[in-house]
Design an enzyme around this catalytic site. Structure first.
Site, PDB file in Angstrom:
ATOM      1  N   LYS A 155      31.488 -33.902 -50.790  1.00  0.00           N
ATOM      2  CA  LYS A 155      32.438 -33.016 -50.126  1.00  0.00           C
ATOM      3  C   LYS A 155      33.645 -33.809 -49.659  1.00  0.00           C
ATOM      4  O   LYS A 155      33.522 -34.968 -49.252  1.00  0.00           O
ATOM      5  CB  LYS A 155      31.803 -32.319 -48.903  1.00  0.00           C
ATOM      6  CG  LYS A 155      32.788 -31.419 -48.145  1.00  0.00           C
ATOM      7  CD  LYS A 155      32.197 -30.794 -46.894  1.00  0.00           C
ATOM      8  CE  LYS A 155      33.264 -29.984 -46.164  1.00  0.00           C
ATOM      9  NZ  LYS A 155      32.762 -29.325 -44.942  1.00  0.00           N
ATOM     10  N   GLU A 205      37.095 -24.898 -32.742  1.00  0.00           N
ATOM     11  CA  GLU A 205      35.911 -25.747 -32.969  1.00  0.00           C
ATOM     12  C   GLU A 205      35.685 -26.786 -31.882  1.00  0.00           C
ATOM     13  O   GLU A 205      36.466 -27.740 -31.731  1.00  0.00           O
ATOM     14  CB  GLU A 205      36.014 -26.443 -34.329  1.00  0.00           C
ATOM     15  CG  GLU A 205      34.763 -27.221 -34.695  1.00  0.00           C
ATOM     16  CD  GLU A 205      34.748 -27.690 -36.131  1.00  0.00           C
ATOM     17  OE1 GLU A 205      33.757 -28.285 -36.547  1.00  0.00           O
ATOM     18  OE2 GLU A 205      35.747 -27.455 -36.845  1.00  0.00           O
TER      19      GLU A 205
END
Length: 401
Positions: A155, A205
């Site tokens: 990723k 977040e």
């Protein structure tokens, strides 16, 4: 110089008719460039002046912060806080200070006055320049996907920027008002990072918080844009919860957070399935990780440094993802995808991932947005996702892509 900050944690001044009404929005209204504003789901902070800056040297950042806070206490600062930002590159200088004065209030979401409307921004005269272009960004995503299929890494988070130039100097207090009132339950910030430069944004977040020995992390990964049509908005949310690509991307991030916190905690609770978090513009897959510190020695900032950068803003393996980011992105991330927050001398604090943000200077804004790229990623979809993430800030200045 004041010798003691004006500290009133979760308490407002006596003339307030109710301990919540107007307290947080008063701090929001009192923000001017050069001050430090930070609103989280637990409190609202506004600071003025600088008692001390955290130095940049070879010592670990948590050590430098602990030393700076201890020196501030010895100098007569009552219950000193450190407030500011840490860049994506942990070797670059941070922008962390112990303020001269500190005012606190309950969270913005608890203040009924946050629901009052703000003035509509004037969209006239803005000039926009994407860096890189959407086509170049899509090509970078495609190249990363090809490498993942070859097994080089699993990723990477690739970002792009949007440079906006205004016909007149920026009205940062008005932008902050719109960001805060649009998502009052999130994390809104406006922090100076250099002379004449401000990091401003509204992040959904939480990287990590610590209160006593209780630790909370809330990784977000896997996203889809909101829709103005209610039925379509619900459909998109349901599809996100079932998306194999997004669930895989999310699990990579949660595993990374779990591993990073495991060495600090006696127990960690990691829910087996993500839930949804919504902002004004996006749906996100969300997992709330909770734990108990094995010892009270690790501060919130030390935990944040152990976590940063998570796969949600970098990738995995971290070293390879960093290299792909350096090779692909034609700009320096600076404080984007870093950390903003506060910490106190007891080690408590809240540190937030620096996303949905912009760097402001004079008449210019540089907006940042990134997308998690995995082997199943589609370049056009990731380009569209970054465009949707720009909307958080574009709405605050009245600009449409």
């Amino acid at each position: 110089m004041s010798t003691a900050p004006e500290v009133a944690p979760h308490v407002t001044t006596a003339e307030q008719p109710h301990p919540v009404v107007g307290a947080a929005t008063a701090l929001l209204a009192a923000y001017t460039p050069g001050k430090r504003f930070l609103a989280t789901p637990t409190r609202t902070l506004l600071t003025t002046g600088t008692h001390a800056e955290v130095p940049h040297d070879e010592r670990p950042l948590p050590t430098r912060v602990t030393t700076t806070l201890a020196e501030a206490s010895r100098a007569g600062i009552n219950e000193p806080y450190v407030v500011g930002a840490v860049p994506f590159d942990h070797t670059a200088p941070a922008a962390l200070t112990v303020p001269e004065t500190l005012r606190t209030a309950p969270p913005l979401a608890a203040d009924p006055l946050i629901a009052l409307p703000t003035e509509t921004p004037d969209p006239a005269g803005w000039q926009l320049r994407p860096v890189p272009s959407p086509e170049e960004y899509g090509a970078g995503v495609a190249a990363a996907v090809d490498r993942m299929w070859r097994g080089d890494f699993s990723k990477v988070v690739l970002a792009r920027t949007l440079e906006l130039t205004a016909p007149a100097p920026l009205d940062l207090p008005a932008m902050l008002q719109r960001l805060a009132r649009r998502d009052p339950s999130g994390h809104t910030f406006a922090l100076p990072t250099a002379p004449g430069r401000t990091l401003i944004g509204a992040s959904p977040e939480l990287l990590v918080s610590r209160r006593g020995r209780q630790v909370v992390a809330n990784p977000l990964a896997g996203s889809t844009p909101r829709s103005d049509d209610l039925a379509e908005d619900v459909r998109r949310a349901a599809a996100l919860l079932e998306s194999a690509k997004d669930l895989h991307e999310h699990s990579v991030v949660v595993d990374g957070v779990h591993q990073a916190l495991a060495s600090f905690c006696t127990d960690l609770t990691v829910p087996p399935h993500p839930t949804l978090v919504r902002t004004a513009t996006m749906w996100h897959l969300s997992t709330t990780v909770t734990g108990t510190l094995a010892t009270p020695d690790a501060s919130a900032l030390e935990l944040a440094c152990a976590l940063h950068p998570t796969p949600a803003v970098c990738g995995t393996p971290t070293a390879t993802a960093r290299e792909v980011i350096r090779e692909t992105e034609p700009f320096d991330r600076g404080f984007f995808a870093g950390v903003v927050g506060w910490g106190d001398a007891n080690g408590d604090g809240e540190w937030v991932v620096t996303i949905r943000c912009a760097e402001a200077e004079d008449r210019s804004l540089r907006l940042y947005a990134g997308a998690g790229v995995v082997a199943a990623s589609d370049p056009a979809a990731e380009t569209a996702e970054t465009g949707a993430k720009f909307r958080t800030f574009l709405n605050a200045v009245g600009v449409d892509l």
